[in-house]
Design an enzyme around this catalytic site. Structure first.
Site, short mmCIF file in Angstrom:
data_model
loop_
_atom_site.label_atom_id
_atom_site.label_comp_id
_atom_site.label_asym_id
_atom_site.label_seq_id
_atom_site.Cartn_x
_atom_site.Cartn_y
_atom_site.Cartn_z
CB VAL A 147 74.64 46.78 6.05
CG1 VAL A 147 74.92 48.22 6.31
CG2 VAL A 147 74.92 45.96 7.27
CB CYS A 148 70.89 43.76 3.06
SG CYS A 148 70.00 45.00 3.92
CB THR A 149 73.86 40.97 -0.29
OG1 THR A 149 75.06 41.43 0.35
CG2 THR A 149 74.15 40.69 -1.75
NE ARG A 159 78.35 44.20 2.87
CZ ARG A 159 77.20 44.81 2.63
NH1 ARG A 159 76.13 44.13 2.37
NH2 ARG A 159 77.13 46.13 2.66
#
Ligand SMILES: *[C@@H]1O[C@H](CO)[C@@H](O)[C@H](O)[C@H]1NC(C)=O
Ligand SMILES: *[C@@H]1O[C@H](CO)[C@@H](O)[C@H](O)[C@H]1NC(C)=O
Ligand SMILES: *[C@@H]1O[C@H](CO)[C@@H](O)[C@H](O)[C@H]1NC(C)=O
Ligand SMILES: *[C@@H]1O[C@H](CO)[C@@H](O)[C@H](O)[C@H]1NC(C)=O
Ligand SMILES: *[C@@H]1O[C@H](CO)[C@@H](O)[C@H](O)[C@H]1NC(C)=O
Length: 395
Positions: free
Chosen positions: A142-144, A333
């Site tokens: 899970v990331c940005t 996010r």
């Protein structure tokens, strides 16, 4: 029988989410500033560099790196096994992985089958466990990611890599065990042919695919997990059972970085190749308006969302939700990251201000293992190891 065991093995890792013992309220903060160059408690050092020589045999090319990281890799895999054995105390699960996952190495496309055998040999770890370990990265990121263009048309591409969700919460330290064990495995890689850089990437030692990479002067690429009903578990199950016409996502990104020579070529391959699991590919090129998020189902590209200066869109930003839908309310996010990007403005975008955005909670959270900044025109890639001391969101 084999199939049911494997399903069971995958479900086990999803199930861990239900037993996270501790409720932690959301922690958000005002947009950070002045965090770059990195220092202080959220910065745990720079990732070291290693060369991967594509001119030597696939079986040999990871040897140096894996020999150096052998202890850390063994400790991570032991940590995962301890979690597995906590659920299946007989030790049967690990036995099955060793027995059935190993032979799957031979079904991987060239050069991945040989590379994975070389990694298992150098690490002294059963092949099946290394195969499983490679599957994980495709499923738990899970990331940005963000690609942004400044006023001069220069492109920046950056990401936080958050990994280890559901993989064991330590209630004493308030940290994810697997995330903690991953940090020492983060390395920058320089893939070379004829002693010249072909592309660079950020990897966890032991994983052969690419989640973050740059082909200097040409394009930059990151991959984020996309959760979907027709998701990775089904594709991977099919692959285990012998239906192998789809491609691993991390192998596609690696092939693209190794072989594509332009933004357009990379975009077409990422949009059109059949995959094992849905994904987001975030791609930056080398000139104005070359930046996009490709939203993929297993079979096809669903949407390509591009930078468009005419429409006032000077950046594209992706977490783990389709950009045309709202993010899950427990895991937003995107809104804080976009708020901070908007405040920065196109006039002030730089490595420093992007690092500020990626250092703002909850964009920075307990799962964040590293932040990478890339500048395609200078062929530059910098990776910072991260920590998020309390109070901090667990994801
Ligand atoms: C939590 O982390 C601490 C410090 O690293 C360690 O001593 C402890 O054993 C861990 N607890 C569990 C349940 O793993
Ligand atoms: C790469 O460099 C090394 C040492 O500088 C040299 O021995 C080797 O022959 C070079 N290899 C190629 C393919 O140019
Ligand atoms: C951008 O990429 C294209 C295709 O690889 C290349 O021909 C061109 O020279 C690159 N431009 C710059 C400014 O590096
Ligand atoms: C940021 O700016 C874009 C473009 O003006 C806008 O669509 C978006 O809603 C803004 N987001 C936030 C969180 O401020
Ligand atoms: C952006 O840069 C301009 C000019 O350099 C400066 O006046 C302004 O305060 C900056 N804005 C932010 C949000 O940093």
């Amino acid at each position: 029988m084999l199939a049911s065991k494997i399903v069971c093995c995958f479900y086990f890792f999803g199930f861990c989410g239900l037993v996270v013992g501790q409720y932690v309220p959301p922690y958000t903060e005002e947009c950070r500033s002045g965090t770059y160059p990195p220092s202080g408690p959220t910065f745990k050092g720079q990732a070291p560099w290693y060369k991967i020589n594509l001119d030597i045999s696939p079986r040999q090319r990871w040897h140096q790196l894996i020999s150096d990281k052998k202890a850390e890799l063994n400790s991570l895999i032991q940590g995962i096994k301890d979690l597995a054995n906590a659920f299946f105390p007989s030790g049967k699960l690990v036995e099955l992985v060793d027995k059935y996952m190993g032979p799957l190495a031979d079904t991987l496309p060239f050069p991945f089958g040989d590379e994975i055998k070389g990694i298992a040999e150098a690490a002294d770890i059963p092949l099946g466990e290394i195969v499983l370990f490679n599957v994980f990265y495709e499923l738990f990121t899970v990331c940005t990611s963000v690609v942004a263009e400044d006023k001069t048309g220069k492109l920046f591409h950056a990401r936080n890599l958050d990994f280890g969700l559901f993989l064991g919460w330590n209630a004493t330290t308030h940290a994810w065990k697997v995330t903690e064990q991953l940090r020492p495995l983060v390395v920058n890689l320089d893939f070379q042919r004829n002693n010249a850089t072909v592309f660079k990437s950020v990897n966890y030692a032991g994983y052969m695919g690419i989640l973050t990479g740059i082909r200097p002067k040409a394009f930059t690429l990151t991959m984020n997990e996309r959760f979907n009903i027709d998701g990775g578990f089904i594709g991977i199950l099919e692959w285990l059972l012998g239906k192998r016409d789809g491609m691993w996502m991390g192998f596609l990104t690696r092939q693209v970085l190794e072989n594509a020579t332009s933004y357009e070529e990379a975009k077409n391959k990422l949009a059109q190749t059949k995959l094992l699991a849905p994904a987001y590919f975030i791609l930056g090129g080398n000139k104005s308006e070359e930046g996009c998020v490709i939203t993929r189902s297993r079979a096809a590209s669903l949407d390509i969302w591009e930078i468009s200066l005419k429409q006032g869109r000077w950046y594209v930003l992706e977490t783990n939700y389709d950009h045309w839908k709202d993010p899950l309310f427990l895991d937003d996010r995107r809104t804080p990251a976009m708020k901070c990007m908007n405040r920065t403005t196109q006039a002030n975008i730089s490595f420093g201000t992007i690092y500020d955005v990626l250092s703002t909670k909850p964009v920075l959270n307990k799962l964040t293992t590293y932040t990478t900044l890339m500048d395609v025109s200078e062929g530059k890639l910098e990776t910072y190891l991260r920590d998020c001391p309390n109070p901090c969101m667990p994801w």
